[in-house]
Design a protein around this motif. Sequence first.
Motif, PDB file in Angstrom:
ATOM      1  N   SER A  10      -1.627   3.634  -4.028  1.00 12.55           N
ATOM      2  CA  SER A  10      -2.381   2.782  -3.105  1.00 12.55           C
ATOM      3  C   SER A  10      -3.717   2.435  -3.739  1.00 12.55           C
ATOM      4  O   SER A  10      -4.507   3.328  -4.083  1.00 12.55           O
ATOM      5  CB  SER A  10      -2.598   3.518  -1.783  1.00 12.55           C
ATOM      6  OG  SER A  10      -3.474   2.772  -0.975  1.00 12.55           O
ATOM      7  N   ALA A  68       2.586   8.870   6.621  1.00 13.43           N
ATOM      8  CA  ALA A  68       3.431   7.807   6.042  1.00 13.43           C
ATOM      9  C   ALA A  68       4.780   8.390   5.617  1.00 13.43           C
ATOM     10  O   ALA A  68       5.800   7.700   5.648  1.00 13.43           O
ATOM     11  CB  ALA A  68       2.730   7.157   4.856  1.00 13.43           C
ATOM     12  N   ASP A 101       4.282  11.225  -3.472  1.00 16.30           N
ATOM     13  CA  ASP A 101       3.217  10.371  -2.951  1.00 16.30           C
ATOM     14  C   ASP A 101       1.970  10.730  -3.764  1.00 16.30           C
ATOM     15  O   ASP A 101       1.355  11.780  -3.553  1.00 16.30           O
ATOM     16  CB  ASP A 101       3.046  10.684  -1.455  1.00 16.30           C
ATOM     17  CG  ASP A 101       1.856   9.984  -0.836  1.00 16.30           C
ATOM     18  OD1 ASP A 101       0.935   9.586  -1.578  1.00 16.30           O
ATOM     19  OD2 ASP A 101       1.818   9.850   0.397  1.00 16.30           O
ATOM     20  N   VAL A 133      -0.767   8.979  -3.919  1.00 17.36           N
ATOM     21  CA  VAL A 133      -1.852   8.125  -3.420  1.00 17.36           C
ATOM     22  C   VAL A 133      -3.234   8.750  -3.652  1.00 17.36           C
ATOM     23  O   VAL A 133      -4.182   8.067  -4.019  1.00 17.36           O
ATOM     24  CB  VAL A 133      -1.599   7.805  -1.920  1.00 17.36           C
ATOM     25  CG1 VAL A 133      -2.839   7.264  -1.244  1.00 17.36           C
ATOM     26  CG2 VAL A 133      -0.442   6.825  -1.782  1.00 17.36           C
ATOM     27  N   GLN A 134      -3.351  10.061  -3.447  1.00 19.50           N
ATOM     28  CA  GLN A 134      -4.664  10.700  -3.614  1.00 19.50           C
ATOM     29  C   GLN A 134      -4.940  11.094  -5.060  1.00 19.50           C
ATOM     30  O   GLN A 134      -6.080  11.419  -5.410  1.00 19.50           O
ATOM     31  CB  GLN A 134      -4.757  11.958  -2.736  1.00 19.50           C
ATOM     32  CG  GLN A 134      -4.838  11.665  -1.257  1.00 19.50           C
ATOM     33  CD  GLN A 134      -6.176  11.067  -0.830  1.00 19.50           C
ATOM     34  OE1 GLN A 134      -7.201  11.256  -1.470  1.00 19.50           O
ATOM     35  NE2 GLN A 134      -6.167  10.334   0.269  1.00 19.50           N
ATOM     36  N   HIS A 178      -6.584   1.160  -2.696  1.00 22.63           N
ATOM     37  CA  HIS A 178      -7.913   1.399  -2.111  1.00 22.63           C
ATOM     38  C   HIS A 178      -8.384   2.845  -2.247  1.00 22.63           C
ATOM     39  O   HIS A 178      -9.510   3.168  -1.888  1.00 22.63           O
ATOM     40  CB  HIS A 178      -7.972   0.914  -0.660  1.00 22.63           C
ATOM     41  CG  HIS A 178      -7.274   1.773   0.352  1.00 22.63           C
ATOM     42  ND1 HIS A 178      -7.966   2.599   1.210  1.00 22.63           N
ATOM     43  CD2 HIS A 178      -5.968   1.935   0.665  1.00 22.63           C
ATOM     44  CE1 HIS A 178      -7.107   3.211   2.020  1.00 22.63           C
ATOM     45  NE2 HIS A 178      -5.892   2.824   1.705  1.00 22.63           N
ATOM     46  N   LYS A 179      -7.529   3.709  -2.793  1.00 22.37           N
ATOM     47  CA  LYS A 179      -7.952   5.096  -3.015  1.00 22.37           C
ATOM     48  C   LYS A 179      -8.545   5.274  -4.405  1.00 22.37           C
ATOM     49  O   LYS A 179      -9.063   6.329  -4.733  1.00 22.37           O
ATOM     50  CB  LYS A 179      -6.769   6.051  -2.839  1.00 22.37           C
ATOM     51  CG  LYS A 179      -6.036   5.925  -1.519  1.00 22.37           C
ATOM     52  CD  LYS A 179      -6.830   6.452  -0.347  1.00 22.37           C
ATOM     53  CE  LYS A 179      -5.955   6.438   0.906  1.00 22.37           C
ATOM     54  NZ  LYS A 179      -6.605   7.007   2.063  1.00 22.37           N
ATOM     55  N   GLY A 207       0.809  -1.217   0.000  1.00 22.62           N
ATOM     56  CA  GLY A 207       0.000   0.000   0.000  1.00 22.62           C
ATOM     57  C   GLY A 207       0.840   1.264   0.000  1.00 22.62           C
ATOM     58  O   GLY A 207       2.080   1.217  -0.132  1.00 22.62           O
ATOM     59  N   GLY A 208       0.156   2.382   0.168  1.00 22.86           N
ATOM     60  CA  GLY A 208       0.813   3.685   0.107  1.00 22.86           C
ATOM     61  C   GLY A 208       1.853   3.861   1.204  1.00 22.86           C
ATOM     62  O   GLY A 208       2.949   4.388   0.962  1.00 22.86           O
ATOM     63  N   THR A 209       1.528   3.412   2.396  1.00 23.34           N
ATOM     64  CA  THR A 209       2.454   3.590   3.527  1.00 23.34           C
ATOM     65  C   THR A 209       3.778   2.875   3.251  1.00 23.34           C
ATOM     66  O   THR A 209       4.854   3.447   3.422  1.00 23.34           O
ATOM     67  CB  THR A 209       1.806   3.051   4.825  1.00 23.34           C
ATOM     68  OG1 THR A 209       0.591   3.777   5.041  1.00 23.34           O
ATOM     69  CG2 THR A 209       2.717   3.215   6.021  1.00 23.34           C
ATOM     70  N   ASN A 266      -4.342  14.969   0.914  1.00 23.03           N
ATOM     71  CA  ASN A 266      -5.514  14.213   1.348  1.00 23.03           C
ATOM     72  C   ASN A 266      -6.490  15.022   2.196  1.00 23.03           C
ATOM     73  O   ASN A 266      -7.680  14.754   2.206  1.00 23.03           O
ATOM     74  CB  ASN A 266      -5.074  12.958   2.124  1.00 23.03           C
ATOM     75  CG  ASN A 266      -4.032  13.248   3.183  1.00 23.03           C
ATOM     76  OD1 ASN A 266      -3.028  13.923   2.924  1.00 23.03           O
ATOM     77  ND2 ASN A 266      -4.253  12.762   4.375  1.00 23.03           N
ATOM     78  N   HIS A 317       1.395  13.274   4.194  1.00 21.18           N
ATOM     79  CA  HIS A 317       0.728  12.257   5.011  1.00 21.18           C
ATOM     80  C   HIS A 317       1.730  11.739   6.039  1.00 21.18           C
ATOM     81  O   HIS A 317       2.946  11.789   5.802  1.00 21.18           O
ATOM     82  CB  HIS A 317       0.277  11.113   4.088  1.00 21.18           C
ATOM     83  CG  HIS A 317      -0.591  10.095   4.755  1.00 21.18           C
ATOM     84  ND1 HIS A 317      -0.069   9.000   5.408  1.00 21.18           N
ATOM     85  CD2 HIS A 317      -1.924  10.006   4.869  1.00 21.18           C
ATOM     86  CE1 HIS A 317      -1.075   8.273   5.889  1.00 21.18           C
ATOM     87  NE2 HIS A 317      -2.215   8.866   5.573  1.00 21.18           N
TER      88      HIS A 317
HETATM   89  C1  LIG Z   1      -1.529  10.981   0.733  1.00 17.10           C
HETATM   90  C2  LIG Z   1      -1.543   9.622   1.352  1.00 17.10           C
HETATM   91  N1  LIG Z   1      -0.398   8.921   1.422  1.00 17.10           N
HETATM   92  C3  LIG Z   1      -0.345   7.693   1.942  1.00 17.10           C
HETATM   93  C4  LIG Z   1      -1.462   7.098   2.451  1.00 17.10           C
HETATM   94  C5  LIG Z   1      -1.364   5.715   3.031  1.00 17.10           C
HETATM   95  O1  LIG Z   1      -1.824   4.760   2.117  1.00 17.10           O
HETATM   96  P1  LIG Z   1      -2.249   3.287   2.608  1.00 17.10           P
HETATM   97  O2  LIG Z   1      -3.554   3.446   3.325  1.00 17.10           O
HETATM   98  O3  LIG Z   1      -2.388   2.489   1.349  1.00 17.10           O
HETATM   99  O4  LIG Z   1      -1.160   2.773   3.464  1.00 17.10           O
HETATM  100  C6  LIG Z   1      -2.701   7.771   2.407  1.00 17.10           C
HETATM  101  C7  LIG Z   1      -3.911   7.168   2.984  1.00 17.10           C
HETATM  102  O5  LIG Z   1      -4.700   7.817   3.661  1.00 17.10           O
HETATM  103  C8  LIG Z   1      -2.730   9.073   1.832  1.00 17.10           C
HETATM  104  O6  LIG Z   1      -3.862   9.774   1.768  1.00 17.10           O
END
Ligand SMILES: Cc1ncc(COP(=O)(O)O)c(C=O)c1O
Length: 391
Positions: free
Chosen positions: A204, A107, A181, A183-184, A206-207, A75-77, A156, A105
């Motif tokens: 990631s 992460a 990152d 992810v969003q 699930h986003k 995932g993103g983290t 986010n 974030h």
């Molecule tokens: C900008 C951003 N980076 C990283 C993450 C973490 O992603 P994951 O939930 O897949 O670990 C999120 C999740 O909320 C996010 O919004």
Amino acid sequence: MSEKIRERIYADNAATTPVSEKALAAMLPYFRERFGNPSAIYSYGQEAKKALEHSRGAVAKAIGALNNEIYFTSGGTESDNWAIHSVGALKSSKGKHIISTAIEHNAVLRTLETMQAQGYEITLLNPDKNGQIAAEALERAIRHDTILISIMTANNVVGTVLPIEALGAVARRHNIIFHTDAVQAAGHIPVTVRALSVDLLSLSAHKFHGPKGVGALFSKIPLTLPPYITGGGQEKGRRSGTENVPGIAGMAAALEEGAENVPHTAPYLRALRDKLMDRTLKIPGVYVTGDPVNRLPGHASFVFEGIRHSAHVITLLNEAGICASSGSACSASSTEAPHVLRAMGYDEEIARSALRISLSQYNTEQDIDRINEELPRIIREVRHKKDGPLG
Ligand SMILES: Cc1ncc(COP(=O)(O)O)c(C=O)c1O
């Protein structure tokens, strides 16, 4: 989308999204009929391996990368952790200075704290009041020993889309590795690694209507990251562990679908979001947070005068069948003001009133009408009940 999900209005898509029909269909065979371990040489294994490589190709194509620049993660983290730790290890002989922003974030931020404890120096750039980071500010922060710049594509909490192309160009000019990152952003706005000229990019699933617990890291050739998780040598020896084949197949299908549909979904979401923002801004003492123009298509975020904590508003919205949040999935239940708003210059008190309504293509105009009806009433109610437990 199934009827069960439709009963309530789900408007917290920046926290997570429901899995799309296409993503679910892509995943299902790999739980049972094609359950093999991709490292096995018999046919079950080879089927799984084929799915893995097909998925890698689809993810690469969706972001304009080469197949062998994509690594699957949890995932993103994990992708953020991997990118930052690895560049630190790879470049520590050149220097130990890393530049990032105060609106990342956790992460990224928590990972940078770990790096700091290991002797790295971290500069966090503060955004302007819209959550933007200027290329000039980045330029000024660069030092002879800067080894990494990590700046998110879209935020986010407030939905601001950052000028990654311009920021990446600064990094390239100085020959510094650039991580974003995304992810969003991925699946919601065009994300093309070559256009953005980034070296590392986190995704990631699930986003963007894929499953939870799966993501990817783009790592541009010729950059060679050291192994992050050691073990059986999967992902070309860099990220060991039996691959999450169903999750990866679901992520690839979701990203393919999301990226392909951006030309249709982005204007649709912008129209819904603007309708929501127009009505909400008619409530006295309400302010939009984030960039009013350069923002994610389905992302609306506000702060309210006279609301001591958005938890009250979120609870009443929930009672009215509407799911929204304060702006950060990780701190939804905490009383801490989102660090992003504090970094943007909002004082603690108003930052605590932050509300995020994040839409997806499954939201309808009727959903917005209902939110537009309920939210002004709820704000009035909470403002009148200031002596409540959180009020
Ligand atoms: C900008 C951003 N980076 C990283 C993450 C973490 O992603 P994951 O939930 O897949 O670990 C999120 C999740 O909320 C996010 O919004």
